[in-house]
Every structure is written in structure tokens, then in C-alpha cells.
Design an enzyme around this catalytic site. Structure first.
Site, PDB file in Angstrom:
ATOM      1  N   GLU A 187      47.927  91.286 -18.222  1.00 12.27           N
ATOM      2  CA  GLU A 187      46.851  91.865 -19.043  1.00 12.27           C
ATOM      3  C   GLU A 187      45.671  90.914 -18.949  1.00 12.27           C
ATOM      4  OE1 GLU A 187      46.960  94.734 -20.306  1.00 12.27           O
ATOM      5  OE2 GLU A 187      49.088  95.062 -19.986  1.00 12.27           O
ATOM      6  N   CYS A 218      39.489  91.084 -25.831  1.00 13.23           N
ATOM      7  CA  CYS A 218      39.368  91.656 -24.488  1.00 13.23           C
ATOM      8  C   CYS A 218      38.877  93.095 -24.544  1.00 13.23           C
ATOM      9  CB  CYS A 218      40.715  91.587 -23.778  1.00 13.23           C
ATOM     10  SG  CYS A 218      42.024  92.345 -24.757  1.00 13.23           S
TER      11      CYS A 218
HETATM   12  P1  NDP Z   1      43.493  81.852 -19.525  1.00  9.96           P
HETATM   13  O1  NDP Z   1      43.788  82.702 -18.362  1.00  9.96           O
HETATM   14  O2  NDP Z   1      42.730  80.615 -19.326  1.00  9.96           O
HETATM   15  O3  NDP Z   1      44.829  81.399 -20.263  1.00  9.96           O
HETATM   16  C1  NDP Z   1      45.800  82.323 -20.704  1.00  9.96           C
HETATM   17  C2  NDP Z   1      47.128  81.607 -20.828  1.00  9.96           C
HETATM   18  O4  NDP Z   1      47.557  81.211 -19.520  1.00  9.96           O
HETATM   19  C3  NDP Z   1      47.058  80.324 -21.648  1.00  9.96           C
HETATM   20  O5  NDP Z   1      48.266  80.137 -22.350  1.00  9.96           O
HETATM   21  C4  NDP Z   1      46.894  79.273 -20.569  1.00  9.96           C
HETATM   22  O6  NDP Z   1      47.283  77.998 -20.997  1.00  9.96           O
HETATM   23  C5  NDP Z   1      47.808  79.825 -19.499  1.00  9.96           C
HETATM   24  N1  NDP Z   1      47.544  79.327 -18.159  1.00  9.96           N
HETATM   25  C6  NDP Z   1      46.392  78.808 -17.653  1.00  9.96           C
HETATM   26  N2  NDP Z   1      46.566  78.470 -16.348  1.00  9.96           N
HETATM   27  C7  NDP Z   1      47.845  78.777 -16.024  1.00  9.96           C
HETATM   28  C8  NDP Z   1      48.625  78.683 -14.836  1.00  9.96           C
HETATM   29  N3  NDP Z   1      48.126  78.176 -13.709  1.00  9.96           N
HETATM   30  N4  NDP Z   1      49.892  79.099 -14.877  1.00  9.96           N
HETATM   31  C9  NDP Z   1      50.421  79.615 -15.986  1.00  9.96           C
HETATM   32  N5  NDP Z   1      49.751  79.736 -17.155  1.00  9.96           N
HETATM   33  C10 NDP Z   1      48.471  79.338 -17.174  1.00  9.96           C
HETATM   34  O7  NDP Z   1      42.805  82.807 -20.577  1.00  9.96           O
HETATM   35  P2  NDP Z   1      42.192  82.422 -21.960  1.00  9.96           P
HETATM   36  O8  NDP Z   1      43.231  81.742 -22.799  1.00  9.96           O
HETATM   37  O9  NDP Z   1      40.896  81.727 -21.711  1.00  9.96           O
HETATM   38  O10 NDP Z   1      41.958  83.851 -22.606  1.00  9.96           O
HETATM   39  C11 NDP Z   1      40.825  84.615 -22.409  1.00  9.96           C
HETATM   40  C12 NDP Z   1      41.075  85.693 -21.388  1.00  9.96           C
HETATM   41  O11 NDP Z   1      42.161  86.509 -21.794  1.00  9.96           O
HETATM   42  C13 NDP Z   1      39.913  86.620 -21.231  1.00  9.96           C
HETATM   43  O12 NDP Z   1      39.659  86.844 -19.875  1.00  9.96           O
HETATM   44  C14 NDP Z   1      40.387  87.898 -21.889  1.00  9.96           C
HETATM   45  O13 NDP Z   1      39.774  89.064 -21.409  1.00  9.96           O
HETATM   46  C15 NDP Z   1      41.825  87.869 -21.590  1.00  9.96           C
HETATM   47  N6  NDP Z   1      42.544  88.716 -22.515  1.00  9.96           N
HETATM   48  C16 NDP Z   1      43.060  89.896 -22.071  1.00  9.96           C
HETATM   49  C17 NDP Z   1      43.688  90.760 -22.925  1.00  9.96           C
HETATM   50  C18 NDP Z   1      44.289  92.041 -22.444  1.00  9.96           C
HETATM   51  O14 NDP Z   1      45.107  92.604 -23.174  1.00  9.96           O
HETATM   52  N7  NDP Z   1      43.947  92.552 -21.291  1.00  9.96           N
HETATM   53  C19 NDP Z   1      43.802  90.437 -24.366  1.00  9.96           C
HETATM   54  C20 NDP Z   1      43.230  89.168 -24.720  1.00  9.96           C
HETATM   55  C21 NDP Z   1      42.626  88.338 -23.818  1.00  9.96           C
HETATM   56  P3  NDP Z   1      46.158  76.985 -21.553  1.00  9.96           P
HETATM   57  O15 NDP Z   1      45.481  77.663 -22.681  1.00  9.96           O
HETATM   58  O16 NDP Z   1      46.957  75.850 -21.980  1.00  9.96           O
HETATM   59  O17 NDP Z   1      45.237  76.723 -20.403  1.00  9.96           O
END
Ligand code: NDP
Length: 480
Positions: A248, A282
Site C-alpha cells: 500500500e 495517503c
Molecule cells: P516509508 O516507505 O519511508 O516507511 C514505511 C515503513 O517502511 C516504515 O516502517 C519504515 O521504517 C520501513 N522501511 C523503510 N525502508 C525500508 C526497507 N528498506 N525495508 C523494509 N522496511 C523499510 O514511508 P513513510 O513512513 O515515510 O510513510 C509515508 C508514505 O506512506 C507515504 O508515501 C504515504 O502515501 C504512504 N502511505 C500509504 C498508505 C496506503 O494505504 N496506500 C497509507 C498511509 C501511508 P522507518 O520508519 O524506520 O524508516
């Protein structure tokens, strides 16, 4: 200062490295806790504990598993006020929002899947003259759930609840930016006696602990919500092992406003759909497309309403608009406003960081911002800002509205405002997104498929889709 540790095998444990990260309160910009900076050792530990718990957990009936989910839900309900304060402090969102949306939704995620599990067909039969086919859907084993910072407990539990009711055991990683409610969820699991190892919560940096989870050979599936760039990395990492993946991701959601809409209702909802949670949902509308005949009136009214939003300390009950969740995100949003200006955008309201007095003087606040005069093809209208910045554009025909709505690599959601039902149906069928709201926003029936098209998603969450994702079907064919 409090140390937020991992929850593995039913116990709170320090990270193997004994390293910790700072956790900030966005409203003040100050560090308020320390977070386990986990690595692959901690993930290995958590996966092993989940594996050990799998046989007993998957051997329980759905009803027996539902009892635990309901107890977790009740445990959250009993601590609604406390959890709402945790979520508000950790994210910068208004406490009223945490209390009315985030925590109630986490409560209902557990409740919903506890109930829904018993209506889901884990077993079905398809018989014909020659054979009987028995189709069994079994849990996958140990699964990984990774969630973002914008709706921390809401999205964390939206993954964990279906994974558990289907009989999987879970290793979950919340965002390092907003770990507090996930950490406290471990306490509730302990209090209700969830068997050790069924849910393990490992904190830390995405590219270290998240990567170790995604790469672990014993993890059968990853359910991820976050940015599209991270989703791509996860898809690449898991390709060769054929892990099941649910992604997502980001959005650039259009709101299409026709002149024949219920104007008052539209205006009230649009303020929310654009700026709830400081635009960090999002599903927030970020490109507002308005029929030309009402454009000037809409612009005037919308600017007026948005400039009246009460921006301030998220912990005050009357606050409608809080802080951005991290310093990095605050900088990114302000950079985007500069880019919009360079692209020729005209800032109608907002456009700056917001200064507060007292406790929130050093917090990460950005004014709710409305910009017009930009082409749909510019960066501001194409890249996900994920903050309190929306753009206005007008259209003169239905065809043009659909074209503008679809001219993006994203396809998560859209809202359509019209009192003409045929038009709503026509436009809905042509806008390429996974979720469309007609004359409303964020109205959710948890049974419905949720997710995005194009760069916004792979797979769907919710009801049947979630339980299908977290199970593997097997067909047993017996000749008559
Ligand atoms: P990120 O992609 O930066 O992070 C999401 C999660 O993934 C966090 O727990 C992060 O950890 C983890 N993560 C980061 N890098 C890796 C990796 N290489 N391998 C595995 N896990 C990893 O997103 P954000 O937290 O910045 O969230 C915002 C984004 O989420 C926006 O783009 C938004 O649109 C999207 N979103 C989508 C939704 C949907 O339902 N479609 C709903 C809500 C948000 P850490 O934080 O520790 O870096």
C-alpha cells in the site's frame, strides 16, 4: 528518559546491540524517548519466537483466536484516552483526531477481524459428477507487517489483526518515527495473555531492521504500507524468494468538484479531506479540480475556511491542525512550497512554517497551504508531498476532469462531487484509482477492498482480500 524496547516472545527486551535512537515529539521538536535500534539479530530472535508459537496458534480454532483479538480490542478501548495522548504526542496530530479516528479504528480493526474470521470460508467445496474438490485455506506461517508514521496504530493493527485471525504468527515493525503506541500494544498483549511469540514487535530503522525482516528466509509474506520508493525496494528484495507481497503506497489524489454538487457539504468535507492530520493521510485530496463556473466562488470560500483552521498544540482539545511528524518531513514540505513557487504557483493562503509561542515554539508546524496557477504536469502536481499543501485547477468538461485526474503515476483514491448520479457513475468508472468516494470522504466499511492502482499499490487489504492474502489455498480433489 524512557527506553522503548522490542516485544519478543511475550517479553520486553533490549536490542542485542544495546543501541538506541532518539524519538522526538513533533510539537516541540524535542527528544522524549529512546528507541531500540534493532538489527538482524533481533529480527532473527523474533522470527524464531514466532516460528515456535506457530503450531499452537494455528492449531486453535478461529473462534479461539477471536477471543484473544477481542481481548486486545477491549484492552485498547479501556485505555482510549491514554493511547490517544500517546499517538498525539508521538505524531503531532490533534488529540481530538487520535481520539475520534486513530485509536477507535485500531480498536475496531481487532474487533472487525475477530468477527469477520468466522464468516470467512477457510474451507469450501466444489463438487461435480466425477470428483469432490475440497479447498482449504491455511495460514502461511510467520509473516512480516511494516507500517508508516502517519496513522501509526491504525495501520499497524490493520495488518496484524487479519494476519493473526488467519492463524499466522507475526513479526511487526512500526515506523521508527512513531513507535510509541506499537510499543504499548505489547503491554496489552501481555495483559490479555496472548501466547508468547504470536505477535513480536521489533523497532528500528527501515533499512536495517525492516530490511532484515523483508530478507528473512522464514518470513512467508510481507504486508507493507509506506512510500512507493520503499515499496519498490521491498518488491526487488523479495522477488527471488517469491514471498507474498501486499504493498500500500503513495497517492496524489484528485478531488473532482462539479458545479452541480451539494456545495456546503462539499466545502465542509473538502477542508477535512485536504488537511486532516496535516495532509499526512495517503487518502488526502491533494489536487483539487473544480468546474470553471464555480471556480472563483470555490476559491474564495475554500481559502477562507482553511485560513480559519485552528493550528497549535496538538494536545489541546480545540486544536484542528497540529505539527508535521518529523523534522525531515517538515523540511521536505517547505521545499515543495518553494518548488511550487518556482514553477509559477500562486500561494493563496499559507506557504510558510508556523510560529507558535510557549511549549510548541520549536515544533515542526507548517501553515495549511493552497496554491493555484500550476500545470498538472509540474512536480508539485505529480510528486507526493504528503503534507498540508493542495493545488487548485479548473476544468470545463467532464472529459478534461477525467484526463487531469488520471494524469499521474499514482492511483490510490479520488473523491467526486456531483448530485448527478449518472455522472458520478460515469466518472467513477473512468478514474483509475482503487478507492472512489462520491459526495463523501474516508467512509469505510472494513469488508471492502482497499488499495491502489498503478504506483500506489499491489494487492488489496480489508475483509476477504486481507484473509486471502494471509492464507494459502490448497485444493484436495477426491474422485467419487
Ligand atoms: P516509508 O516507505 O519511508 O516507511 C514505511 C515503513 O517502511 C516504515 O516502517 C519504515 O521504517 C520501513 N522501511 C523503510 N525502508 C525500508 C526497507 N528498506 N525495508 C523494509 N522496511 C523499510 O514511508 P513513510 O513512513 O515515510 O510513510 C509515508 C508514505 O506512506 C507515504 O508515501 C504515504 O502515501 C504512504 N502511505 C500509504 C498508505 C496506503 O494505504 N496506500 C497509507 C498511509 C501511508 P522507518 O520508519 O524506520 O524508516
Amino acid at each position: 528518559m524512557e527506553k522503548l524496547t522490542n516485544f519478543i516472545n511475550g517479553k520486553f527486551v533490549s536490542p542485542r546491540s544495546n543501541q538506541y535512537l532518539d524519538v522526538y515529539e513533533p510539537a516541540t521538536g524535542q527528544v522524549y524517548a529512546q528507541l531500540a535500534d534493532s538489527n538482524s539479530d533481533d529480527i532473527n530472535n523474533a522470527v524464531e519466537s514466532a516460528q515456535n508459537a506457530f503450531e499452537n496458534w494455528s492449531g486453535l480454532s478461529v473462534k479461539e483466536r477471536a477471543v484473544y483479538l477481542n481481548k486486545i480490542s477491549d484492552g485498547l478501548k479501556a485505555r482510549l484516552d491514554e493511547f490517544s495522548e500517546f499517538e498525539s504526542r508521538d505524531t503531532g496530530k490533534p488529540i481530538s483526531l487520535a481520539k475520534s479516528v486513530d485509536i477507535p479504528r485500531a480498536i475496531s480493526n481487532f474487533q472487525f477481524f475477530a468477527d469477520y474470521g468466522s464468516s470467512f470460508q477457510f474451507e469450501s467445496n466444489l463438487n461435480n459428477e466425477t470428483a469432490q474438490n475440497k479447498i482449504i485455506r491455511s495460514p502461511l506461517g510467520v509473516v512480516g507487517c511494516i507500517s508508516p508514521w502517519n496513522l501509526p496504530l491504525y495501520l499497524f493493527t490493520w495488518k496484524i489483526a487479519p494476519a493473526l485471525i488467519a492463524g499466522n504468527t507475526v513479526v511487526a515493525k512500526p515506523s521508527e518515527i512513531t513507535p510509541l503506541t506499537a510499543c504499548r500494544l505489547g503491554e496489552i498483549c501481555q495483559n490479555v495473555g496472548l501466547p508468547n511469540g504470536v505477535l513480536n514487535i521489533v523497532h528500528g530503522q527501515g533499512n536495517i531492521s525492516g530490511d532484515a525482516l523483508v530478507s528473512h528466509e522464514k518470513i512467508k509474506a510481507i504486508s507493507f504500507t509506506g512510500g512507493t520508493t520503499t515499496g519498490k525496494v521491498i518488491a526487488e528484495k523479495t522477488a527471488s524468494s517469491f514471498k507474498k507481497l501486499s504493498l500500500e503506497m503513495g497517492g496524489k489524489n484528485p478531488a473532482i468538484i462539479f458545479a452541480d454538487c451539494d456545495y456546503k457539504k462539499m466545502l465542509n468535507t473538502l477542508v477535512r479531506s485536504s488537511f486532516s492530520n496535516q495532509g499526512q493521510i495517503c487518502l488526502c485530496s491533494s489536487r483539487i479540480l473544480v468546474e470553471k463556473s464555480i471556480y472563483d466562488k470555490f476559491k474564495r470560500d475554500f481559502v477562507q475556511r482553511v485560513s480559519e483552521l485552528k493550528v497549535g498544540d496538538p494536545l489541546n482539545e480545540g486544536t484542528q491542525f497540529g505539527a508535521l511528524t518529523s523534522q525531515g518531513h517538515f523540511d521536505k514540505v517547505l521545499d515543495f512550497i518553494e518548488i511550487a513557487k518556482q514553477e509559477g504557483g500562486n500561494v493563496l493562503t499559507g506557504g510558510n512554517s508556523k510560529k507558535n509561542n510557549g511549549r510548541c515554539e520549536t515544533g515542526w508546524f507548517v501553515e495549511p497551504t493552497i496554491i493555484e496557477g500550476l500545470k498538472n504536469s509540474c512536480r508539485t502536481n505529480q510528486e507526493e508531498i504528503f503534507g498540508p499543501v493542495v493545488t487548485l485547477q479548473y476544468f470545463e468538461s467532464e472529459k478534461k476532469a477525467i484526463q487531469l485526474a488520471n494524469e499521474t503515476e499514482y492511483g490510490l483514491s479520488a473523491t467526486i462531487w456531483t448530485e448527478n448520479k449518472e455522472k458520478a457513475t460515469r466518472v467513477s468508472s473512468q478514474v483509475d484509482v482503487g478507492v472512489i468516494w462520491v459526495n463523501c470522504w474516508l467512509v469505510r466499511d472494513l469488508r471492502t477492498p482497499f488499495g491502489g492502482m498503478k504506483q500506489s499499490g499491489l494487492g488489496r487489504e480489508g475483509g476477504e482480500d486481507a484473509l486471502r492474502f494471509f492464507t494459502e489455498p490448497k485444493n484436495i480433489c477426491t474422485i467419487r
